[in-house]
Design an enzyme around this catalytic site. Structure first.
Site, mmCIF file in Angstrom:
data_model
loop_
_atom_site.group_PDB
_atom_site.id
_atom_site.type_symbol
_atom_site.label_atom_id
_atom_site.label_comp_id
_atom_site.label_asym_id
_atom_site.label_seq_id
_atom_site.Cartn_x
_atom_site.Cartn_y
_atom_site.Cartn_z
ATOM 1 N N GLY A 170 -34.292 9.170 1.450
ATOM 2 C CA GLY A 170 -36.116 8.913 1.312
ATOM 3 C C GLY A 170 -37.004 8.216 0.823
ATOM 4 O O GLY A 170 -36.666 7.439 1.381
ATOM 5 N N ILE A 172 -38.231 7.270 -0.901
ATOM 6 C CA ILE A 172 -38.494 6.078 -3.079
ATOM 7 C C ILE A 172 -37.220 5.653 -2.067
ATOM 8 O O ILE A 172 -37.483 4.443 -2.608
ATOM 9 C CB ILE A 172 -38.133 6.731 -4.071
ATOM 10 C CG1 ILE A 172 -39.370 7.085 -4.072
ATOM 11 C CG2 ILE A 172 -37.607 5.122 -5.000
ATOM 12 C CD1 ILE A 172 -38.715 8.592 -5.817
ATOM 13 N N ARG A 249 -31.427 10.960 -10.894
ATOM 14 C CA ARG A 249 -31.507 12.432 -11.434
ATOM 15 C C ARG A 249 -29.850 12.066 -11.863
ATOM 16 O O ARG A 249 -29.505 11.445 -11.376
ATOM 17 C CB ARG A 249 -31.946 13.098 -10.630
ATOM 18 C CG ARG A 249 -32.419 14.202 -9.963
ATOM 19 C CD ARG A 249 -33.458 14.696 -10.904
ATOM 20 N NE ARG A 249 -34.376 15.619 -10.970
ATOM 21 C CZ ARG A 249 -35.701 14.698 -11.103
ATOM 22 N NH1 ARG A 249 -35.514 12.920 -11.102
ATOM 23 N NH2 ARG A 249 -36.161 15.464 -10.597
ATOM 24 N N GLU A 278 -31.696 15.625 -21.690
ATOM 25 C CA GLU A 278 -33.118 14.135 -21.390
ATOM 26 C C GLU A 278 -33.895 14.686 -23.404
ATOM 27 O O GLU A 278 -34.574 15.985 -23.473
ATOM 28 C CB GLU A 278 -33.934 13.711 -20.213
ATOM 29 C CG GLU A 278 -33.034 13.214 -19.886
ATOM 30 C CD GLU A 278 -34.915 12.807 -18.247
ATOM 31 O OE1 GLU A 278 -35.675 13.401 -18.346
ATOM 32 O OE2 GLU A 278 -33.813 11.983 -18.055
ATOM 33 N N HIS A 297 -36.391 7.437 -19.073
ATOM 34 C CA HIS A 297 -36.766 7.705 -17.940
ATOM 35 C C HIS A 297 -38.589 7.205 -17.442
ATOM 36 O O HIS A 297 -39.414 8.070 -17.029
ATOM 37 C CB HIS A 297 -37.270 10.039 -18.101
ATOM 38 C CG HIS A 297 -37.255 10.062 -16.713
ATOM 39 N ND1 HIS A 297 -36.423 11.426 -15.681
ATOM 40 C CD2 HIS A 297 -37.481 10.065 -15.287
ATOM 41 C CE1 HIS A 297 -36.498 12.137 -15.235
ATOM 42 N NE2 HIS A 297 -37.971 10.677 -14.819
ATOM 43 N N ALA A 298 -38.431 5.715 -17.236
ATOM 44 C CA ALA A 298 -39.756 5.396 -17.439
ATOM 45 C C ALA A 298 -39.715 4.646 -16.285
ATOM 46 O O ALA A 298 -40.661 3.688 -16.078
ATOM 47 C CB ALA A 298 -39.703 4.212 -18.777
#
Length: 336
Positions: A170, A172, A249, A278, A297-298
């Site tokens: 996709g 990204i 994910r 998380e 998740h940064a």
């Protein structure tokens, strides 16, 4: 127009923001200037971790919910909030929302696929590749302070002229591939949902991608079908010198299987920025290994990115409340 969105016209325009991401606060102020009553969650700049009961209680009387992925919006939440007509999701992925229930009950969902988010995650992904391939987790300032120097036990390696495999292709993934164009990489893609037309890109099976890639980067959406896509069987195909980056994910990877592969010398390194739960259980043995890069998740944790995500979420909601179809509607069919 669905019954819920139609009925929302006659209800107070009110939103419960269960996660606040806006670094300046301007997006929520702007919403209030549009005549929307904004009820903020008690915590800002932190995951509020509301369970179903708390989210239902706090969401009562609001026609909209707005937030990121920390608090799942389940079927029960949707069914027990009969006034809920709009969900404004911060971020691209909507796997934290029961989309089948949203469609069934006529709840419009929007997301925020802003370029700043895409480019931030793409930059992180390339940085993680380099950190693993260049042994930057091993060759640190702390090691030098302790008298350490380079050693034949930890050779760096190239991304240049190597094979990079993209699981999912996709926006990204394409942004990552674009950044590596000048590095003479061979590009393999596994994506069963699209036909890739880009020159220089070879679309292949997952098995072939895993076997041939020096760097594997995950960009698939989360679904029941691809949970633990990278499992024991998949890892048995991977080169021992390969590294894997997961900035998509957490559910795509079986961390227990990854841990076994790392211990057995069947995988050279892994970078993780997303987790099935998380925050993750940090005492998982995988996080004790030296060639594991784990970040909270940064990948998109850039002020400019979060500002634009927040602005876009507010703009989506304002458009929906006006009766327009937002540009970023995920399920516009619920509007008829």
């Amino acid at each position: 127009m669905s019954s819920r969105t139609e009925r929302a016209r006659d209800l107070p325009r009110s939103v419960f923001v269960h996660e606040i991401l806006d670094p300046s606060g301007r997006s929520l102020t702007w919403l209030e200037e549009q005549g929307v009553r904004v009820v903020r969650g008690e915590e800002t700049w932190a995951a509020s971790h509301l369970d179903e009961d708390a989210l239902i209680e706090r969401g009562r009387g609001h026609v909209a919910l707005m937030g990121a992925s920390t608090n799942p919006i389940t079927r029960r939440v949707i069914e027990e909030l009969p006034d809920l007509a709009f969900i404004s999701k911060y971020g691209i992925g909507v796997d934290s929302i029961d989309m089948a229930a949203a469609e069934e009950h006529g709840v419009l969902v929007t997301n925020t696929p802003v370029p700043e988010n895409i480019e931030a995650v793409a930059e992180y992904t390339v940085a993680a590749m380099l950190a693993l391939r260049k042994q930057l987790l091993f060759y640190t300032t702390e090691r030098m302070r302790e008298g350490g120097w380079r050693t034949p036990d930890a050779w760096g390696d190239f991304v240049w002229r190597k094979t990079v495999g993209y699981v999912g292709f996709g926006r990204i993934a394409r942004a990552v591939a674009r950044r590596l164009q000048g590095w003479d990489t061979t590009t393999l893609v596994y994506d069963p949902y699209i036909e890739v037309q880009e020159p220089g890109v070879r679309q292949t099976s997952l098995e072939e991608l895993l076997a041939e890639s020096d760097v594997i980067t995950l960009h698939a959406v989360a679904s029941t079908a691809n949970r633990h896509l990278i499992d024991e069987a998949a890892l048995s195909l991977v080169k021992p010198s390969a590294v894997i980056v997961n900035s998509a994910r957490g559910s795509l990877m079986d961390l227990d299987a990854v841990h076994r592969a790392m211990l057995g010398g069947r995988l050279a390194g892994v970078a993780l920025d997303a987790y099935e739960h998380e925050p993750p259980e940090i005492d998982h043995p995988l996080f004790l290994l030296p060639n594991v890069l784990a970040t909270p998740h940064a990948s998109a944790w850039v002020r400019e990115t979060f500002q634009r995500i927040s602005d876009c979420g507010a703009e989506n909601l304002a458009a929906a409340l006006r009766g327009d179809v937002p540009d970023n509607a995920v399920n516009p069919q619920v509007l008829g």
